[in-house]
Design a protein around this motif. Structure first.
Motif, PDB file in Angstrom:
ATOM      1  N   HIS A  59      25.566  56.045  29.341  1.00  0.00           N
ATOM      2  CA  HIS A  59      24.884  55.663  28.105  1.00  0.00           C
ATOM      3  C   HIS A  59      24.627  54.162  28.059  1.00  0.00           C
ATOM      4  O   HIS A  59      24.305  53.617  27.006  1.00  0.00           O
ATOM      5  CB  HIS A  59      25.691  56.095  26.883  1.00  0.00           C
ATOM      6  CG  HIS A  59      25.471  57.541  26.509  1.00  0.00           C
ATOM      7  ND1 HIS A  59      25.420  58.553  27.424  1.00  0.00           N
ATOM      8  CD2 HIS A  59      25.261  58.132  25.296  1.00  0.00           C
ATOM      9  CE1 HIS A  59      25.215  59.705  26.812  1.00  0.00           C
ATOM     10  NE2 HIS A  59      25.115  59.475  25.524  1.00  0.00           N
ATOM     11  N   VAL A  60      24.830  53.493  29.183  1.00  0.00           N
ATOM     12  CA  VAL A  60      24.412  52.093  29.315  1.00  0.00           C
ATOM     13  C   VAL A  60      23.052  52.110  30.011  1.00  0.00           C
ATOM     14  O   VAL A  60      22.949  52.561  31.151  1.00  0.00           O
ATOM     15  CB  VAL A  60      25.423  51.274  30.129  1.00  0.00           C
ATOM     16  CG1 VAL A  60      24.891  49.863  30.389  1.00  0.00           C
ATOM     17  CG2 VAL A  60      26.768  51.228  29.412  1.00  0.00           C
ATOM     18  N   CYS A  61      22.020  51.664  29.315  1.00  0.00           N
ATOM     19  CA  CYS A  61      20.656  51.721  29.836  1.00  0.00           C
ATOM     20  C   CYS A  61      20.129  50.297  29.978  1.00  0.00           C
ATOM     21  O   CYS A  61      20.221  49.512  29.036  1.00  0.00           O
ATOM     22  CB  CYS A  61      19.754  52.509  28.885  1.00  0.00           C
ATOM     23  SG  CYS A  61      20.367  54.169  28.549  1.00  0.00           S
ATOM     24  N   PHE A  62      19.561  50.009  31.126  1.00  0.00           N
ATOM     25  CA  PHE A  62      19.146  48.634  31.405  1.00  0.00           C
ATOM     26  C   PHE A  62      17.674  48.403  31.081  1.00  0.00           C
ATOM     27  O   PHE A  62      16.841  49.310  31.163  1.00  0.00           O
ATOM     28  CB  PHE A  62      19.427  48.285  32.863  1.00  0.00           C
ATOM     29  CG  PHE A  62      20.899  48.191  33.155  1.00  0.00           C
ATOM     30  CD1 PHE A  62      21.693  47.250  32.519  1.00  0.00           C
ATOM     31  CD2 PHE A  62      21.499  49.071  34.051  1.00  0.00           C
ATOM     32  CE1 PHE A  62      23.059  47.166  32.774  1.00  0.00           C
ATOM     33  CE2 PHE A  62      22.858  48.988  34.317  1.00  0.00           C
ATOM     34  CZ  PHE A  62      23.639  48.038  33.669  1.00  0.00           C
ATOM     35  N   SER A  63      17.389  47.161  30.729  1.00  0.00           N
ATOM     36  CA  SER A  63      16.019  46.763  30.419  1.00  0.00           C
ATOM     37  C   SER A  63      15.836  45.306  30.825  1.00  0.00           C
ATOM     38  O   SER A  63      16.749  44.682  31.358  1.00  0.00           O
ATOM     39  CB  SER A  63      15.751  46.944  28.929  1.00  0.00           C
ATOM     40  OG  SER A  63      16.683  46.187  28.171  1.00  0.00           O
ATOM     41  N   GLU A 105      15.079  54.339  30.709  1.00  0.00           N
ATOM     42  CA  GLU A 105      14.798  53.501  31.882  1.00  0.00           C
ATOM     43  C   GLU A 105      13.611  54.082  32.646  1.00  0.00           C
ATOM     44  O   GLU A 105      13.777  54.983  33.449  1.00  0.00           O
ATOM     45  CB  GLU A 105      16.017  53.451  32.805  1.00  0.00           C
ATOM     46  CG  GLU A 105      17.228  52.747  32.201  1.00  0.00           C
ATOM     47  CD  GLU A 105      18.455  52.801  33.098  1.00  0.00           C
ATOM     48  OE1 GLU A 105      18.458  53.612  34.039  1.00  0.00           O
ATOM     49  OE2 GLU A 105      19.403  52.049  32.829  1.00  0.00           O
ATOM     50  N   ALA A 106      12.443  53.574  32.397  1.00  0.00           N
ATOM     51  CA  ALA A 106      11.252  54.040  33.101  1.00  0.00           C
ATOM     52  C   ALA A 106      10.848  53.020  34.147  1.00  0.00           C
ATOM     53  O   ALA A 106      10.810  51.823  33.877  1.00  0.00           O
ATOM     54  CB  ALA A 106      10.107  54.248  32.111  1.00  0.00           C
ATOM     55  N   GLY A 107      10.568  53.504  35.334  1.00  0.00           N
ATOM     56  CA  GLY A 107      10.130  52.603  36.396  1.00  0.00           C
ATOM     57  C   GLY A 107      11.309  52.020  37.168  1.00  0.00           C
ATOM     58  O   GLY A 107      12.475  52.320  36.901  1.00  0.00           O
TER      59      GLY A 107
END
Lengths: 382, 382
Positions: free
Chosen positions: B64-68, B244-246
């Motif tokens: 549930h840690v999502c990077f951006s 997280e797309a891409g």
């Protein structure tokens, strides 16, 4: 390791790129945030990256080059920022999910009408169908510059003419081609180019963006800190700030500028692309006539419209089995399975089997592709 | 240079962070794209970064840690993904534009009702007003963990209790505090934490993200390639892919993990924050009683609720003049002007003058803050 997955990311980076990132991490502040030496240095690094991209893509205005985390972020922003409720968009079955899914969302949420131009048996875009679909009132034509599955190229200058003939805009996804296939926005009339930094531009991951022609309005996507006009309630509309919210990745962009400089130093996209093309052709020639090997894409009929990819399958084997064999037997890294391009797989009939994609880069050697071709032959021979 | 702009970005990075990025740029493929050694290595680097963030923030689920790209992207995604048409959101005048502007957009586009809790004369959040504003039916309470202008901290555990009392969610913007102020999601009940990597976590620019408590649904923001479920029409909903797309910035995330390890090695956020706090207190003591110097924030009344920032003005001088004098006379880098927090400036009456923000970091020395204090005294003496 023989690295033949350059279409996923150019794993090997020029030393200049690494050096630029290291220097940036030791000296840069936050670009556009205050007037300290570090902040101004970061601003200059970002400006140089903008100018490098603008020159590379023939974008007349460097301040219309807006950076983002990757091509996907740029495509989401561009599509959302160009297309309004009820608009008609024409795209193609060659597209990646980074185009298809944002359009599907616009269809669901804004009632956007999306039409898909097909391809021929070799995976080349059916330009006649595209032209028929681009009817008066179409808002946008969104096409890839090169399929990430087959490597087949698209004549984006012709697509731009078709779009402009009915007053539509032309957006090009150059994720697979920037740095390896020339693209001149001013000469072709392409309105928006989305790109990634970590493939053909040889920069770090975490870089990408879009270049926008003068006079084309792309509404903001993310909103937030801008370093300017702090008291405006909504995100400022001036370029390039309008499409850049929050702290830019100046560390990565230092590397991106160095990557573009490396491409230019080696003759620019035409020369780099020619080298990758020749390597892929050599690989294709090594597997084309092998019994049990199916090659996708246009090598047999129009090699001049092919990029640095050889896409294939071996009869009776799942693509992942072939990739595993290449890896364990010869230390070859490639990519198998589906490639985030579902309509392309449907068109080629490879939804179940997937595709083995071997993709060449600047640092690929002739010996490496010869080893790969021999390996494929051996796998096909069982 | 004396670098006192750590609240904008920690310009000096631990050597381990630089080394990790260099190693990553020489060895990683594209995380989640295929099964080559490089791709798997990239996936492992990203997973380690997820685990490091989850441990740091007390988030029970690393997936549930999502990077951006940065905190702004995470905040746009989180706010847009949590709040629906007509929802009520309570926020504060301490917030950065990265919270205020996405909320203004939601107000304009989805009819979201936004209420703003004020602050006292020292810039501390008026918790009683916040509690009054959090009425039954409120969907979300969005607060900063620490003001980027004054450094004043917010008791987010109390905010979470207030939010949960009416069934609302609690989102914390930890841009200014992650790595320097402890925050335990499991213990405090905070539902979503958005963070940046390039400040207190000492990582590279181009990193950030959000940590989301189990059971909290954040709808996708960007859509695109996911490496999984290629044939789904819309972006997959599984964690962490949904946000997280891409291509992920695995190069930067390698550095982020190293930055977090550096923080942990030095005693964790409590110890790092204590050091920054003591440096800032020393700086404050050097300027607090100087005639003509106005210090903002809570140092005089509640230093235990202050972070590593001293925010001030010199009577009769624009904040930019003071910053210029600090730079040219003493080589001190700080930040002046508005700080992307318009409501905070309004509350403090500094819309015209701006504020001189001096912010300490782990690598700041006592001598540096002494020089800065002496410089402020000399500037104030005219």
């Amino acid at each position: 390791m023989i690295y033949l997955d350059n279409a996923a990311t150019t794993m090997r980076k020029p030393q200049e790129v690494v050096d630029a990132v290291v220097a940036a991490m030791g000296s840069l502040g936050n670009a556009g945030r205050g007037a300290s030496a570090g902040a101004l240095d970061a601003g200059r690094v970002v400006l140089r990256a903008r100018e490098a991209v603008a020159t590379l893509l023939g974008c007349p205005r460097a301040d219309h080059v807006c950076f983002s985390a990757n091509a996907t972020a740029a495509l989401n922003a561009a599509l959302s920022g160009l297309v309004g409720p009820g608009d008609r968009v024409v795209t193609t079955v060659l597209e990646h999910n980074s185009v298809l899914r944002p359009l599907a969302r616009l269809a669901d949420e804004r009632g956007v009408e999306v039409a898909y131009a097909g391809c021929d048996a070799y995976g080349f875009l059916d330009m006649d169908e595209l032209e028929r679909l681009v009817t008066p009132g179409t808002r946008l034509v969104a096409v890839t510059h090169g399929s990430n599955v087959t490597g087949n190229l698209v004549d984006v200058a012709r697509v731009a003419r078709i779009a402009h003939a009915v007053g539509a805009l032309c957006l090009v996804d150059a994720s697979q081609t920037a740095g390896a296939v020339p693209l001149d926005m001013a000469a072709t009339g392409v309105d928006v180019v989305c790109f990634t930094g970590h493939k053909g531009l040889m920069g770090p991951q975490g870089t990408g963006g879009m270049a926008v022609a003068d006079g084309v309005d792309v509404r903001p996507w993310a909103e937030g800190g801008s370093g300017v006009h702090s008291f405006e309630r909504r995100h400022p509309l001036e370029w390039p700030t309008r499409l850049e919210a929050g702290t830019l990745n100046a560390h990565g962009l230092a590397g991106l500028a160095a990557g573009i400089a490396f491409v230019e130093k080696n003759g620019g996209p035409a020369a780099v692309g020619a080298r990758e093309h020749e390597l892929a052709r050599r690989l294709w020639e090594g597997v084309a006539d092998v019994p049990g090997v199916t090659v996708y894409g246009g090598w047999a009929v129009a090699p001049e419209r092919c990029g640095g990819i050889v896409a294939l399958n071996v009869d009776g084997l799942d693509s992942a089995e072939v990739a595993d064999a290449l890896s364990s037997g010869w230390g070859i890294a490639c990519r198998a399975g589906a490639h985030c391009a579902p309509l392309m797989h449907r068109a080629l009939g490879t939804e179940q089997q997937g595709i083995v994609r071997l993709s060449c880069g600047w640092f690929t050697t002739e010996n490496e592709v010869d080893v790969a071709a021999a390996a494929i032959r051996e796998i096909a021979a069982g």
